[in-house]
Design a protein around this motif. Structure first.
Motif, short mmCIF file in Angstrom:
data_model
loop_
_atom_site.label_atom_id
_atom_site.label_comp_id
_atom_site.label_asym_id
_atom_site.label_seq_id
_atom_site.Cartn_x
_atom_site.Cartn_y
_atom_site.Cartn_z
N ALA A 71 1.12 -0.91 0.02
CA ALA A 71 -0.03 -0.07 -0.54
C ALA A 71 1.23 1.07 0.41
O ALA A 71 1.12 2.19 -0.53
N PHE A 72 1.79 1.44 0.71
CA PHE A 72 2.57 2.67 1.06
C PHE A 72 3.63 2.65 -0.59
O PHE A 72 3.09 3.73 -0.75
N LEU A 73 3.77 1.98 -1.24
CA LEU A 73 4.47 1.88 -3.09
C LEU A 73 2.78 2.24 -3.60
O LEU A 73 3.80 3.01 -4.22
N ARG A 74 1.48 2.02 -3.20
CA ARG A 74 0.81 2.44 -3.88
C ARG A 74 0.58 4.45 -3.89
O ARG A 74 0.05 4.68 -4.53
N HIS A 75 0.59 4.44 -2.29
CA HIS A 75 0.26 5.99 -1.81
C HIS A 75 0.95 6.73 -2.48
O HIS A 75 0.88 7.52 -1.76
N ALA A 76 2.10 5.86 -1.13
CA ALA A 76 3.16 7.94 -0.41
C ALA A 76 4.07 8.56 -2.00
O ALA A 76 3.69 8.33 -2.81
N GLU A 77 4.23 8.96 -1.79
CA GLU A 77 4.37 10.68 -2.80
C GLU A 77 6.08 10.97 -2.46
O GLU A 77 6.81 10.87 -1.11
N LEU A 78 6.94 11.16 -3.32
CA LEU A 78 8.00 11.55 -3.65
C LEU A 78 8.51 12.63 -4.24
O LEU A 78 7.88 12.26 -5.44
N VAL A 117 16.19 10.47 -8.28
CA VAL A 117 14.73 9.98 -8.61
C VAL A 117 14.59 10.78 -9.27
O VAL A 117 14.03 11.88 -9.10
N GLY A 118 13.51 10.16 -10.44
CA GLY A 118 13.17 11.02 -11.23
C GLY A 118 11.75 10.31 -11.51
O GLY A 118 11.58 9.51 -10.98
N PRO A 119 10.93 10.91 -12.49
CA PRO A 119 9.81 9.84 -12.55
C PRO A 119 8.97 9.37 -12.69
O PRO A 119 7.39 8.46 -12.31
N GLU A 120 10.48 8.64 -13.37
CA GLU A 120 9.98 7.28 -13.74
C GLU A 120 10.35 6.60 -12.79
O GLU A 120 9.82 5.42 -13.12
N HIS A 121 11.48 6.55 -12.27
CA HIS A 121 11.20 5.88 -11.09
C HIS A 121 10.53 5.38 -10.42
O HIS A 121 10.04 4.31 -10.06
N ILE A 122 9.45 6.74 -9.98
CA ILE A 122 8.24 6.63 -9.18
C ILE A 122 6.93 6.07 -9.75
O ILE A 122 6.85 5.04 -9.27
#
Length: 193
Positions: A71-78, A117-122
């Motif tokens: 759930a963290f991977l789907r919802h957390a923001e970086l 960390v780029g948008p592609e990694h996220i």
């Protein structure tokens, strides 16, 4: 019909932040939680108790962290950007997993990792297929299909909105990208689908 939810508590966020990310060389390869030292030391239950304050129920909490991780991977923001972290793998046994920064000829890896960390990694982190590795007893990314069904290139292209020439490099970069995401992404406690 209501979809099942996962509770992310302050304690689970703290434990997720301590997870040690290595590289699983099996299958297509994938970022992996270190099986012997998931929270940084060889005393998994002690590491959990240090966060929860509870000496009982460490195994149950560890399993709950696995569900919370998905759930963290789907919802957390970086926010994309340059991040630095101390490489916890320099002092851990890498018999079952590896480190993408390890120089095979010398057996060493840098103590400090600086990574952009780029948008592609996220976007790729959001697609990681996280489950439970019964044999190792840790949450795990499916090394055969890290970003979902299909070939690695096809699954990555779907996650990124189209084909790219640097997919192999991006895939290997998921170890530091995920380590940074776990340590630095923001999420509020609550129930998440």
């Amino acid at each position: 019909m209501t979809s099942p939810t996962t509770e992310i508590t302050l304690e689970r966020i703290a434990l997720i932040r301590r997870l040690v990310v290595a590289w699983d060389p099996a299958g297509q390869g994938a970022p992996a939680i270190h099986p012997d030292a998931p929270y940084g030391s060889l005393d998994r239950d002690g590491d959990i108790a240090n966060v929860t304050g509870d000496d009982e129920g460490a195994a149950e909490e560890h399993r709950a962290v696995g569900a919370a991780l998905a759930a963290f991977l789907r919802h957390a923001e970086l926010k994309p950007g340059r991040y630095t972290y101390h490489n916890p793998l320099t002092k851990l046994d890498l018999t079952q997993v590896s480190d993408v920064f390890r120089d095979e000829s010398t057996g060493t890896a840098p103590e400090q990792i600086v990574f952009e960390v780029g948008p592609e990694h996220i976007a790729l982190i959001r697609r990681l297929t996280v489950g439970w590795d019964e044999a190792r007893g840790v949450p795990a990314v499916d090394a055969d299909a890290p970003y979902g069904p299909g070939t690695l290139d096809d699954a990555m292209a779907r996650a990124l909105g189209g084909p790219r020439d640097d997919l192999a490099r991006l895939h290997r970069a998921m170890q530091p990208a995920l380590q940074i995401f776990l340590r630095s992404a923001d999420i509020a406690p609550g129930d998440y689908a």
